[in-house]
Design a protein around this motif. Sequence first.
Motif, mmCIF file in Angstrom:
data_model
loop_
_atom_site.group_PDB
_atom_site.id
_atom_site.type_symbol
_atom_site.label_atom_id
_atom_site.label_comp_id
_atom_site.label_asym_id
_atom_site.label_seq_id
_atom_site.Cartn_x
_atom_site.Cartn_y
_atom_site.Cartn_z
ATOM 1 N N ASP A 1 -1.950 -9.991 -5.015
ATOM 2 C CA ASP A 1 -2.720 -9.583 -4.238
ATOM 3 C C ASP A 1 -2.261 -8.336 -3.442
ATOM 4 O O ASP A 1 -1.177 -8.125 -2.798
ATOM 5 C CB ASP A 1 -3.106 -10.718 -2.946
ATOM 6 N N ASP B 1 -4.694 1.333 6.096
ATOM 7 C CA ASP B 1 -4.436 1.202 4.431
ATOM 8 C C ASP B 1 -5.606 1.511 3.887
ATOM 9 O O ASP B 1 -5.697 1.777 2.797
ATOM 10 C CB ASP B 1 -3.611 0.064 4.428
ATOM 11 N N THR B 2 -6.682 0.751 4.539
ATOM 12 C CA THR B 2 -8.016 0.809 3.780
ATOM 13 C C THR B 2 -8.762 1.977 3.886
ATOM 14 O O THR B 2 -10.010 2.199 3.552
ATOM 15 C CB THR B 2 -8.711 -0.374 4.306
ATOM 16 N N LYS B 3 -8.305 3.125 4.722
ATOM 17 C CA LYS B 3 -9.169 4.435 4.611
ATOM 18 C C LYS B 3 -9.458 4.793 3.530
ATOM 19 O O LYS B 3 -8.436 4.973 2.501
ATOM 20 C CB LYS B 3 -8.459 5.211 5.839
ATOM 21 N N TRP B 4 -10.530 5.566 3.258
ATOM 22 C CA TRP B 4 -11.009 5.922 1.912
ATOM 23 C C TRP B 4 -10.074 6.931 1.125
ATOM 24 O O TRP B 4 -9.720 6.893 0.201
ATOM 25 C CB TRP B 4 -12.337 6.649 1.894
ATOM 26 N N HIS C 1 -1.557 -5.369 4.218
ATOM 27 C CA HIS C 1 -2.108 -4.036 4.622
ATOM 28 C C HIS C 1 -2.032 -3.969 6.123
ATOM 29 O O HIS C 1 -2.047 -5.178 6.950
ATOM 30 C CB HIS C 1 -3.657 -4.056 4.209
ATOM 31 N N THR D 1 -3.383 -6.406 -1.373
ATOM 32 C CA THR D 1 -3.975 -6.118 0.145
ATOM 33 C C THR D 1 -3.437 -7.034 1.070
ATOM 34 O O THR D 1 -3.503 -6.984 2.413
ATOM 35 C CB THR D 1 -5.656 -6.092 0.037
ATOM 36 N N SER E 1 0.855 -1.206 0.084
ATOM 37 C CA SER E 1 0.015 0.292 -0.215
ATOM 38 C C SER E 1 0.940 1.241 0.006
ATOM 39 O O SER E 1 0.520 2.274 -0.754
ATOM 40 C CB SER E 1 -0.864 0.171 1.398
ATOM 41 N N ARG F 1 -6.700 7.113 1.390
ATOM 42 C CA ARG F 1 -5.666 6.513 1.259
ATOM 43 C C ARG F 1 -5.768 5.772 -0.030
ATOM 44 O O ARG F 1 -4.876 4.778 -0.395
ATOM 45 C CB ARG F 1 -5.053 5.652 2.391
ATOM 46 N N SER F 2 -7.010 5.616 -0.729
ATOM 47 C CA SER F 2 -7.311 4.686 -1.860
ATOM 48 C C SER F 2 -6.297 5.456 -3.142
ATOM 49 O O SER F 2 -6.396 6.200 -3.597
ATOM 50 C CB SER F 2 -8.714 5.036 -2.290
ATOM 51 N N ARG G 1 1.213 3.984 -2.733
ATOM 52 C CA ARG G 1 0.943 5.574 -2.758
ATOM 53 C C ARG G 1 2.140 6.278 -2.808
ATOM 54 O O ARG G 1 1.968 7.782 -2.791
ATOM 55 C CB ARG G 1 0.101 5.495 -1.316
#
Length: 575
Positions: free
Chosen positions: A540, A549-552, A545, A542, A297, A554-555, A301
């Motif tokens: 994969d 990391d899954t917060k919107w 993670h 994810t 992730s 940080r997409s 980013r």
Amino acid sequence: MAFAPAALALSPAGAIRAATQGIRLDLTWVDYLMLLIYFGVVIGIGFIARKRVKSSMDFFLSGRSMPAWITGLAFVSANLGATEILGMAANGAQIGMATLHYYLIGAVPAMVFLGLVMMPFYYASKVRSVPEFMLRRFGKAPHLVNSLAFAVSNVLIAGINLFAMAIVIEAMLGWSQWLAILVSAAFVLVYITLGGLSSAIYNEVMQFFVIIAGLVPLTIVGLNRVHGWSGLVDALNKTESAELLHTWVGTGFGDESNPIGANWLAIVLGLGFVLSFGYWTTNFTEVQRAFSAKNMSAARRTPLIGAFPKLLIPFIVVIPGLIGAATIGNLLADPDSGVTYNEVIPKLMQMYLPTGVLGIAVTGLMASFMAGMAANVSSFNTVFTWDIWQRYIKKDMPDEHYLKVGRWVTVVGVLIGVGTAFIAAGAQNIMTYMQTLFSFFNAPLFGVFILGLLWKRMSSAGALWAYIAGIIAPTVVFIAYQVSVANGDPIFATATSETLYGAMISFGTVLVVGVVISLLTKAKPVGELKGLVYGVGKIDVTQDHVAGDTKWYRSPALLGTVALAGCVALYLPFL
């Protein structure tokens, strides 16, 4: 506290007097103190980072432990070297707002592509460098050629940053160019040898803010001197330089009257696709920062976070170039003046900045050159040690051996960079020189990578000969252009347009040679291509993670979309 540009600038008489003199920055003890503090911090970070270096992985990839915000800022800061500051300012003075192409189609889209598409392949395969991905996908021969080509291109580019650094030291102290180059190289050598990539990255994050602090005052004061944006527009109109204020005017077929000298298709494909994607997605100098991220992730980013400050850099680099065109355009056009386009930023600093502010600006320049040089050196020592020394010269040695080799290679890389700095000194515009190198090395590599990622039938022989042919093709184009210029009948309108067409010819050559030879030779079994070719196996993104990391916000998809929308928005006022 509000910034008051009028109070800080030199008097109009002082600015006029400076504009008619050679470049010499008269620093006071206050300015030198700022520089000394900065260099002290840089070396201090090197010593601190050294304590964390226990293995070759720590030295070359920071132990793959960096958070995304640090690698993201380091990612963009590593590019804020001579080509970005002096080179883009030179372009701002020479071709004007068309320089935005280098950012809005020549950088950000490729950074988004790297984050969304390429990084999953790189990071999931656990390769330690871009050439090592070439090894996994195609085998030893293409890997060796790529490693050697990368090493050569990197020391040439390191020389550009050293030369730019020497310009500033020479202007400040009046030292001879060779002495200024040696002193510049020494500082970079010390902190990279001490702390490796961690030292480079932490310094790049600091340098990013120092660079911004140094160039923002110059832009504000310069705009104040030409009476704001409207005054700058009026000044350029009076000097018959109105074409510098537009990006796409004069780019139609048969109407290539824009300063770049190329039509819109060459700009979009040559710069926006081949050169841009070749640099930002396959150039290990940049990608290395993402490789050092702590997980998939963060790695994805990294370039996406870097894209946002990248969108803002033109305001502190291109606009000073335009100010230079409006105020000292006569000097830049006169080959006997002693002032070249490469020196627009130092010249404006001499004309407009007083004590204190001048020290900040000079420190910002020094920071930018050190960041660029350090990025080149840290990636050079990684590729040479792991991809050349460990793979082909000294296999199966203890890790301490490769750590020691990495430090010695750093010394060698800097010394070679000193030599290539004198090559860069012969370039009228270092950005054009840089683009030429990209057309030689990055354009063919991107062609090989894109074929290899999308087509499982691409063979090792196809990759090898396509890559070699892709290097030869733009070299021939460049030589033909230089001969035509010498004969007084150039085959391209400008040296910049030559790099665009050279890159497209390189890319096209790679596609043709790669496809033909791959169809005639044996490809790797599909079972060996899992995670290396699109559609073969599943990656994969994810699996590693961590919390958050899954917060919107940080997409990667969201960050990429917003960055691309920013490109469109910034183009609109300058169409």
